[in-house]
Design a protein around this motif. Structure first.
Motif, PDB file in Angstrom:
ATOM      1  N   ALA A  53       4.416  10.167  -7.256  1.00 52.53           N
ATOM      2  CA  ALA A  53       5.233  10.549  -8.660  1.00 52.53           C
ATOM      3  C   ALA A  53       4.730  10.827  -9.591  1.00 52.53           C
ATOM      4  N   LEU A  54       3.367  10.149 -10.005  1.00 50.45           N
ATOM      5  CA  LEU A  54       2.804  10.421 -11.202  1.00 50.45           C
ATOM      6  C   LEU A  54       2.370  11.961 -10.686  1.00 50.45           C
ATOM      7  N   MET A 104       0.449  -1.147   0.313  1.00 51.25           N
ATOM      8  CA  MET A 104      -0.040  -0.124   0.225  1.00 51.25           C
ATOM      9  C   MET A 104       1.040   1.449  -0.386  1.00 51.25           C
ATOM     10  N   ASN A 105       2.142   1.431   0.847  1.00 55.38           N
ATOM     11  CA  ASN A 105       2.381   2.284   1.045  1.00 55.38           C
ATOM     12  C   ASN A 105       3.690   2.442  -0.399  1.00 55.38           C
ATOM     13  N   ARG A 106       3.676   1.615  -1.010  1.00 57.10           N
ATOM     14  CA  ARG A 106       4.915   1.433  -1.987  1.00 57.10           C
ATOM     15  C   ARG A 106       3.729   2.605  -3.325  1.00 57.10           C
ATOM     16  N   GLN A 107       2.126   1.455  -3.879  1.00 60.40           N
ATOM     17  CA  GLN A 107       1.364   1.932  -4.402  1.00 60.40           C
ATOM     18  C   GLN A 107       0.807   3.545  -3.783  1.00 60.40           C
ATOM     19  N   LEU A 144      11.411   8.529 -10.396  1.00 58.30           N
ATOM     20  CA  LEU A 144      10.622   7.916  -8.850  1.00 58.30           C
ATOM     21  C   LEU A 144      10.430   7.027  -9.409  1.00 58.30           C
ATOM     22  N   PHE A 145       8.990   7.414 -10.109  1.00 55.13           N
ATOM     23  CA  PHE A 145       7.760   6.424 -10.981  1.00 55.13           C
ATOM     24  C   PHE A 145       9.276   4.703 -11.205  1.00 55.13           C
ATOM     25  N   ILE A 146      10.065   5.649 -12.165  1.00 56.62           N
ATOM     26  CA  ILE A 146      10.839   4.211 -12.877  1.00 56.62           C
ATOM     27  C   ILE A 146      11.360   3.548 -11.578  1.00 56.62           C
TER      28      ILE A 146
END
Length: 64
Positions: free
Chosen positions: A50-51, A41-44, A58-60
């Protein structure tokens, strides 16, 4: 005597999958699953941030 019984019980619980030993700490598999869910959840959330901020680097990094 008690120590040997306790060690045997813990070993059996680990063998049966009722406990998991991580770095010398005994954990329930449910605890590990919960931590994994929170991490995902934190990663999402970080991917969404980032988006929203057009942070391509950061997104990559988060999606590799």
């Amino acid at each position: 005597m008690f120590d040997s019984i306790l060690k045997a019980a813990i070993a059996l619980a680990i063998q049966e999958g009722l406990l998991v030993e991580e770095d010398g700490v005994l954990l329930s598999p449910n605890t590990i699953s919960l931590v994994n869910e929170i991490e995902e959840m934190n990663r999402q959330h970080l991917i969404d941030m980032a988006l929203a901020n057009n942070d391509r680097e950061l997104f990559i990094q988060l999606t590799n």
